[in-house]
Enzyme design. Structure first.
Site, short mmCIF file in Angstrom:
data_model
loop_
_atom_site.label_atom_id
_atom_site.label_comp_id
_atom_site.label_asym_id
_atom_site.label_seq_id
_atom_site.Cartn_x
_atom_site.Cartn_y
_atom_site.Cartn_z
N SER A 262 1.83 -9.88 -0.36
CA SER A 262 1.55 -8.44 -0.35
C SER A 262 1.71 -7.75 1.00
O SER A 262 1.76 -6.53 1.05
CB SER A 262 0.13 -8.20 -0.87
OG SER A 262 -0.81 -8.89 -0.07
N LYS B 101 0.81 -1.22 0.00
CA LYS B 101 0.00 0.00 0.00
C LYS B 101 0.84 1.27 0.00
O LYS B 101 0.36 2.34 -0.42
CB LYS B 101 -0.94 0.01 1.20
CG LYS B 101 -2.07 -1.01 1.14
CD LYS B 101 -3.14 -0.60 0.16
CE LYS B 101 -4.38 -1.46 0.30
NZ LYS B 101 -5.46 -1.03 -0.61
#
Length: 332
Positions: A307, A55
């Protein structure tokens, strides 16, 4: 209202913009998964990013794309944790005020991490939709700039920089496995990859509990999906009924979507720790989990995006100790 398309040039520009502000994370071969899949499997280690998840890329690109006036008024966003952490870090680096709105479903470890980065945290309601109402109030009443977690051109372009790195690291790439939530990550990666190698297969991996994008794709339009407690908490939240970018991009660019149950996600977390020697959160482990469960059978060299690592460590300990954990039962 017409929507300007996001292009491969936007992703290339984002890469230059965020250079030096984010890590270029390594892509590592996984002998254990390669043996299981019968194909070369590589892990894109984005859980080693500065804030522990991908992110940071989109948040940094969005912050660095603001005008001076927008910076002065501050930024606000809704988050299940990782976007908030990335936005808080990027805003702090740029000297910009940030408020992060989250629901009560967000784990406390992620809330605390965002506060530690200097952002103001507001807990509102029991869903991202509830938290989004507070974001919209701050935009309307205080003039702050909203930076959403996925449905935003600069955010999508920032996440797409991962696709460029995957192509460089695995030149004979045949498939990528990408966690799927609101779609900003997979939309950016799919655009970056298919602009250069349209034959590469892009598969999105989500959880069965509250897979908003998967449900919306099946319905043919953005659809409300109830949120439920899940080990893949970072993949929670809706895609927005007024979705402007990611729904269409995922529909047009992603080749397949796979969903996993909680036991399969737990196995992905365990594999990450015991076989890859990495701490991985549930949402970050879904690509590995899909391979282990046999729900994806690659036809060539494959990159699995790992991720994020921002899991509550007490929960992680329970999972790697082979304890059966059902967060929905615990919340009942």
């Amino acid at each position: 209202m017409s929507v300007e398309p996001i292009t491969a040039a936007d992703i290339a520009a984002a890469r230059q913009r965020i250079r030096g502000e984010v890590l270029r994370t390594p892509t590592m071969p996984s002998p254990s998964l390669s043996e299981r899949a019968g194909q070369p499997i590589h892990l894109k280690m984005e859980q080693r990013q500065i804030t522990g998840s991908f992110k940071l890329r989109g948040a940094t690109n969005a912050i660095l794309s603001l005008s001076d006036d927008e910076r002065g008024r501050g930024v606000v966003g809704v988050s299940t944790g990782n976007h908030g952490r990335g936005l808080a870090h990027a805003a702090s680096r740029a000297g910009v005020r940030a408020i992060i709105c989250m629901s009560a479903l967000v784990p406390e470890n992620k809330v605390a991490a965002i506060r530690d980065l200097g952002a103001e945290v507001r807990i509102v309601g029991k869903s991202q939709d509830d938290a989004q109402e507070e974001v919209e109030r701050l935009v309307g009443e205080e003039g702050m700039t909203m930076i959403p977690p996925f449905d935003h051109p600069a955010v999508i372009a920032g996440q797409g920089t991962l696709g460029l790195e995957m192509l460089e690291d695995v030149p004979d790439l045949a498939e990528v496995l990408v966690p799927l939530s609101g779609g900003g990550l997979i939309a950016g990666i799919a655009l970056a990859i298919k602009a250069q190698r349209p034959q590469v297969r892009v598969t999105g991996i989500s959880m069965e509990r509250g897979a908003a994008m998967a449900v919306s794709l099946e319905a043919g339009r953005p659809t409300l999906t109830p949120e439920r407690p899940t080990l893949a908490d970072s993949l929670g939240g809706g895609i927005g009924l007024d979705n402007r970018h990611t729904f269409a991009m995922v529909r047009d660019l992603v080749d397949a979507v796979v969903t996993l149950d909680e036991g399969e996600i737990a196995e992905g977390i365990r594999h990450g720790y015991w076989r890859e020697q990495e701490v991985v959160e549930g949402g970050g482990a879904v690509g590995m989990a899909a391979l282990i469960a046999g729900k994806v059978r690659p036809g060539g060299p494959t990159v699995v995006l790992v991720s994020g690592r921002n899991i509550d460590m007490k929960l992680h300990h329970r999972l790697i100790s082979s304890e059966d954990v059902d967060l929905e039962e615990a919340a009942a």
